[in-house]
Design a protein around this motif. Structure first.
Motif, PDB file in Angstrom:
ATOM      1  N   GLN A 131       0.907  -1.134   0.050  1.00  0.00           N
ATOM      2  CA  GLN A 131      -0.076  -0.143   0.097  1.00  0.00           C
ATOM      3  C   GLN A 131       0.857   0.997  -0.065  1.00  0.00           C
ATOM      4  N   PHE A 154      -3.175  -0.335  -2.871  1.00  0.00           N
ATOM      5  CA  PHE A 154      -3.699   0.777  -2.292  1.00  0.00           C
ATOM      6  C   PHE A 154      -2.967   1.711  -2.610  1.00  0.00           C
ATOM      7  N   CYS A 155      -3.313   2.656  -3.240  1.00  0.00           N
ATOM      8  CA  CYS A 155      -2.590   3.863  -3.375  1.00  0.00           C
ATOM      9  C   CYS A 155      -3.520   5.276  -3.110  1.00  0.00           C
ATOM     10  N   ASP A 156      -2.891   6.121  -2.455  1.00  0.00           N
ATOM     11  CA  ASP A 156      -3.707   7.314  -2.277  1.00  0.00           C
ATOM     12  C   ASP A 156      -3.097   8.647  -2.853  1.00  0.00           C
ATOM     13  N   SER A 157      -3.266   9.861  -2.735  1.00  0.00           N
ATOM     14  CA  SER A 157      -2.865  10.947  -3.286  1.00  0.00           C
ATOM     15  C   SER A 157      -1.373  11.094  -2.879  1.00  0.00           C
ATOM     16  N   LEU A 206       0.283   8.787  -5.176  1.00  0.00           N
ATOM     17  CA  LEU A 206       0.403   9.527  -6.606  1.00  0.00           C
ATOM     18  C   LEU A 206       1.605  10.587  -6.648  1.00  0.00           C
ATOM     19  N   PRO A 241      -7.461  -2.270  -9.665  1.00  0.00           N
ATOM     20  CA  PRO A 241      -8.535  -1.093  -9.692  1.00  0.00           C
ATOM     21  C   PRO A 241      -8.527  -0.072  -8.982  1.00  0.00           C
ATOM     22  N   GLN A 242      -8.249  -0.149  -7.886  1.00  0.00           N
ATOM     23  CA  GLN A 242      -8.243   0.991  -6.880  1.00  0.00           C
ATOM     24  C   GLN A 242      -7.066   1.970  -7.124  1.00  0.00           C
ATOM     25  N   ALA A 246      -8.490   3.638 -10.466  1.00  0.00           N
ATOM     26  CA  ALA A 246      -9.492   4.468 -10.206  1.00  0.00           C
ATOM     27  C   ALA A 246      -8.821   5.913  -9.781  1.00  0.00           C
ATOM     28  N   THR A 247      -7.700   5.588  -8.598  1.00  0.00           N
ATOM     29  CA  THR A 247      -7.456   6.872  -8.080  1.00  0.00           C
ATOM     30  C   THR A 247      -6.509   7.780  -9.386  1.00  0.00           C
ATOM     31  N   ALA A 282      -9.187   9.383 -11.450  1.00  0.00           N
ATOM     32  CA  ALA A 282      -9.966  10.482 -10.889  1.00  0.00           C
ATOM     33  C   ALA A 282      -8.963  11.590 -10.824  1.00  0.00           C
ATOM     34  N   THR A 283      -7.852  11.660 -10.898  1.00  0.00           N
ATOM     35  CA  THR A 283      -7.058  12.756 -10.926  1.00  0.00           C
ATOM     36  C   THR A 283      -6.239  13.115 -12.095  1.00  0.00           C
ATOM     37  N   ASP A 319     -13.264  -0.044  -1.640  1.00  0.00           N
ATOM     38  CA  ASP A 319     -12.154   0.697  -2.295  1.00  0.00           C
ATOM     39  C   ASP A 319     -12.514   2.151  -2.013  1.00  0.00           C
ATOM     40  N   GLU A 369      -7.471   9.841   2.633  1.00  0.00           N
ATOM     41  CA  GLU A 369      -7.120  11.034   2.359  1.00  0.00           C
ATOM     42  C   GLU A 369      -7.485  11.929   3.271  1.00  0.00           C
ATOM     43  N   ILE A 418      -9.742  13.623  -5.135  1.00  0.00           N
ATOM     44  CA  ILE A 418      -9.745  11.944  -5.002  1.00  0.00           C
ATOM     45  C   ILE A 418     -10.888  11.755  -4.066  1.00  0.00           C
ATOM     46  N   PHE A 477     -14.545  10.422  -5.152  1.00  0.00           N
ATOM     47  CA  PHE A 477     -14.932   8.922  -4.883  1.00  0.00           C
ATOM     48  C   PHE A 477     -16.274   8.988  -3.822  1.00  0.00           C
TER      49      PHE A 477
END
Lengths: 111, 802
Positions: free
Chosen positions: A23, A55-58, A61, A85-86, A89-90, A93-94, B713, B721, B774, B778
């Motif tokens: 993650q 998992f990867c969040d901002s 990124l 997929p996650q 998606a991020t 989304a960005t 997810d 976040e 994000i 989401f």
């Protein structure tokens, strides 16, 4: 939670394949950048295999953007392969799918 | 010849000749006749006096007064006798004219040629033959009245009528019985023992019209005069008889007069009662705004007033679809007597009433030409109550002219309804029309007011886990809209704001202020301000709003994530909290002054566990003229103890408290925390690098428990976040909460930082600021709100319908 992120670097071929497992968040990102920044700064083509990144969040990124910029500056390249997929998606989304080169498979040019 | 002394010298008005005038005049004339030296002198005195005693500004009202007798040839001096004839009309005396002194009477067949003589003869109870044969019964007397002399066949001398302006002619007289013969006529006595008597008559020509009532009084004058004249001729027995007759006539006249007076008094009393009872009925009817009570009252009053065996009132109403329909009330008979019959239609009998063209009164409707023409019954249907006397009156709106209905009265006997009954019925119908008009206008006004108030009522949004029952009751009295309101506002992450408020005053102004304040509260609520801030902002707005002088308001927010209620109040009555065990507690007391007055408002938070209830209300429910406010609130609190959160139970409670006679509006919100399919979870956060990872693991575990892995997810990405933001910006521990309702999953993170996060635009290769983008993409929606010690950032994910 020491097993949140594992990074492998395979430099046997012309391209360096970096495996990112686990993650990516603000707690784990420094380890990714710590390992991968010297590799991209060498100017060699780098493939980040995200097939096992769950998992990867901002924060993750941001690190990817930084690595991408460093690779380009060094005359090299950075490819993101097999995002889950996650992660996909991020990225979408960005709108970073317009910045990154994303591949469905890890390019197999070593054989 | 004039009398030796004047017994009476008053004057009278011939147009208004009353009982006392009659008594005086009769006595006066009798006396003057008695005092005279002989018959001719008596006659002279009588005509002179009569001419004198009726005068007006223009002189004698009676320009000519004559006294005639009828004599036979034997009774007259030869030189006065015309050549022909046996009987003669002799002018005994005359005042103010010149008349032929002696005229021969025509034969019986031609008696009509002397119309006055002919008529008087008849009045005295004689025939022409009686006169012409002298066989006269000796006690006749009478009056002959010609109310309009001009053109009358009874007054031959029309030239005289025109010349002197004669309006009426009045003749009166009688027959003098013969005793020893009439003496004093030009010194000649009639032959003694002559059968019958001597007729005499006074004829008065009057410039003033003589009414019948005056003429009637002259009967007694005639007999008084007869007594006086009898002095000159007839014997004592005859005089006595005449006097007795005179007394009898006077007594009769007095009796008649007394009866007339009594009748007049009765009539006046009845009239007064009529006016009285009409007024009472009118006052009662016009003060009545309840339509049902009004029509029954009117029917009862009218039926009683007309003496009808039964009465009915048919009236038209307009239903909510604009359709006219007819109802009826009955009085004097049970409703079952008419239930089988169809409504009366516009038949010939009923038409004038239904068309409003006039009152119908029939002494016997069965014999009325209008009756019995219309099929199918051709009259009353079988089994109809017997009606002979019939009276029907329309009720016509004084404002629109529209026929509102009709009163119908019946009686089984004919000839029962008089003109008076008709007047009464019309009077009551008049009042009923006004009252019905009032009631209809009031009902319309009230419906409009209620509609207006209802149109301002909010739609209650879904509140999972909370059963919310609301009531708004316009005041039971008065037509004006009140200023009470309530509102239920859905806030983010499953929270709900409950608002109840009361603008002082009534009417459109209060309603307008209410509308503005309600909107303001709602707007500040949607900004997700804390309760005390919502009220402070609204209060400041109210200060700048004209007429918004005194508004109380209570604002409460329910948060399902931790099952709490957070209150603030601007001078509103305390809310009643009921614990799951049913113990009532007053909450949100004295937290601030009313809106438009206060600037600081405190805030209070209480737990609102499963099974707890909350009641918010306005003063219409607890303020009455009787009883202390605190007692009333305590009573309400006690009544709520075991009250289920059900509509009927609440209605019963409100009815019980207000007695259906609340003179202020009532707004009521009743909130019960009921079990529902919802979950909450709270995670205290650290500032460690793995804080976000722990939060994600926590969420994964909870969502797995709750069967919500479908949004895993999205949930962990958003949470990651939010947690990262909190830790990065404050460096302080924060709290993560999860709340899964039926329709959404709520995630919020509260921290101690007051800075509100903003999503800033980012360039494609920016390394920062992507977190909120994000979250935005989401989450179904997201936002922030202030908390007492910092802020909270929240996000919602709509859950797929199961």
């Amino acid at each position: 939670m020491a097993d949140l992120l594992a990074i492998t670097v395979d430099e046997r071929a012309a391209e360096v394949v970096v495996g990112v497992v686990g993650q990516l968040d603000f707690g784990t990102t420094p380890r990714l950048t710590g390992v991968v920044t010297p590799v991209v700064e060498s100017g060699r083509p780098v493939v980040l295999d995200l097939g096992r990144l769950s998992f990867c969040d901002s924060s993750g990124l941001s690190a990817l953007v930084r690595l991408h910029k460093a690779a380009t500056a060094a005359g090299g390249s950075l490819v993101l392969a097999r995002p889950g997929p996650q992660v996909a998606a991020t990225i979408s989304a960005t709108a970073l799918d317009r910045l990154f080169t994303i591949e469905a498979e890890v390019p197999d040019r070593s054989r | 010849m004039s009398p030796r002394r004047t017994p009476d010298s008053r004057t009278y008005d011939i147009t208004r000749f009353g009982l006392s005038d009659m008594v005086r005049t009769a006595a006066d004339l009798r006396r003057r006749a008695e005092l005279a030296s002989g018959f001719d002198a008596a006659a002279d005195a009588v005509v002179t006096r009569l001419r004198e005693c009726f005068t007006d500004g223009a002189g004698p009202v009676l320009p000519i007064v004559r006294l005639f007798t009828i004599r036979s040839r034997d009774e007259l001096p030869p030189e006065q006798c015309p050549q022909v004839g046996e009987w003669f009309l002799v002018l005994a005396a005359e005042a103010g004219g010149r008349c032929t002194p002696v005229r021969a009477l025509p034969p019986a067949a031609e008696f009509g040629s002397m119309p006055m003589l002919s008529a008087m003869t008849r009045e005295f109870g004689l025939t022409p033959d009686d006169v012409l044969t002298g066989s006269l019964a000796g006690d006749g007397f009478g009056v002959f009245h010609v109310p309009v002399a001009a053109g009358s066949p009874h007054v031959r001398d029309q030239e005289l009528v025109a010349e002197l302006g004669i309006a009426s002619v009045l003749g009166f007289g009688g027959v003098l019985p013969s005793g020893n013969g009439i003496s004093g006529i030009s010194g000649i006595s009639g032959p003694p023992g002559l059968p019958g008597g001597t007729p005499f008559a006074v004829v008065m020509y009057s410039r003033a019209p003589i009414p019948a009532s005056t003429a009637e009084q002259f009967k007694a004058v005639a007999i008084g005069l007869r007594v006086g004249l009898l002095t000159h001729g007839a014997g004592l027995p005859a005089e006595r008889d005449a006097l007795r007759a005179h007394l009898a006539v006077l007594e009769q006249a007095a009796r008649d007069q007394a009866t007339a007076l009594e009748q007049a008094v009765d009539r006046l009393r009845a009239e007064a009662e009529l006016v009285d009872s009409l007024q009472v009925v009118g006052r009662r009817l016009t003060a009545q705004l309840d339509l049902d009570a009004l029509v029954q009252d009117a029917t009862d009053a009218a039926t009683k007033a007309t003496g009808a065996a039964f009465g009915a009132f048919f009236y038209n109403l307009i239903d909510s679809y604009g359709e006219s329909y007819t109802l009826f009330t009955l009085s004097g008979v049970p409703r079952s007597a008419f239930e089988r019959f169809p409504m009366p239609r516009n038949t010939k009998v009923f038409a004038p009433t239904f068309n409003g063209t006039g009152t119908t009164r029939s002494p016997d409707i069965l014999n009325d030409p209008r009756y019995g023409h219309n099929p199918p019954y051709r009259g009353m249907p079988d089994g109809h109550l017997p009606v002979r006397s019939y009276l029907a009156v329309s009720v016509v709106s004084p404002s629109s002219g529209e026929v509102l209905g009709g009163f119908f009265f019946g009686h089984p006997e004919p000839g029962q309804f008089t003109e008076r009954h008709e007047q009464l019925a019309e009077g009551i119908a008049g009042y009923s029309a006004i009252a019905l008009d009032n009631a209809r206008l009031f009902a319309r006004q009230r419906t409009m007011a209620t509609e207006l108030a209802r149109s301002m009522l909010p739609t209650i949004p879904p509140t999972p886990g909370l059963r919310v029952i609301s009531r708004y009751l316009p005041a039971a009295t008065g037509a004006e809209v009140g200023g009470d309101w309530f509102d239920v506002v859905s806030l983010p992450v499953g929270r709900t704001a409950f608002v109840i408020g009361d603008v002082a005053g009534r009417g459109v102004a209060a309603a307008a202020v209410m509308g503005q304040i309600r909107t303001a509260v709602r707007s500040y609520a949607l900004l997700d301000l804390p309760p005390s801030e919502v009220l402070r902002n609204t209060s400041e707005l109210a200060m700048a709003t004209p007429d918004a002088d005194f508004i109380t308001c209570l604002y409460a927010v329910h948060d399902p994530a931790d099952n709490t209620l957070t209150f603030s109040s601007a001078g509103h009555l305390p809310a009643i909290y009921l614990s799951p065990e049913g113990t009532p507690t007053l909450v949100a007391e004295t937290m601030g002054m009313p809106l438009g007055v206060g600037t600081t408002f405190t805030q209070q938070q209480i737990a609102f566990p499963l099974g707890a209830r909350l009641a918010l209300y306005t003063d219409g429910l607890v303020e009455t003229r009787h009883g202390h406010l605190d007692d009333r609130i305590a009573k309400l609190a006690q009544s709520l103890r075991d009250l289920p959160a059900e509509d009927e139970a609440l209605d019963t409670l409100i009815t019980g408290l207000t007695d259906g006679a609340h003179d202020d509006d009532v707004a009521f919100l009743y909130i019960a925390h009921e079990d529902c399919d919802s979950h909450t979870a709270v995670l205290p956060l650290t500032t460690a690098p793995d804080a976000a990872a722990r939060a994600r693991a926590f969420i994964a575990a909870r969502l797995a428990d709750w069967g919500l892995t479908g949004v895993l997810d999205r949930a962990v990405t958003i949470a990651s976040e939010l947690v990262t933001n909190a830790i990065k910006h404050t460096g302080c521990p924060a709290t993560l909460r999860l709340h899964a309702g039926t329709s959404h999953l709520g995630i919020d993170v509260s921290d101690s930082d007051l800075t509100q996060p903003r999503a800033v635009p980012v360039a494609l290769d920016d390394e920062q600021h992507r977190g909120l983008h994000i979250v935005k993409s989401f989450a179904t929606r997201w936002g922030t709100r202030a908390t007492p010690d910092g802020k909270m950032v929240w996000a919602e994910i709509a859950l797929p319908r199961q």
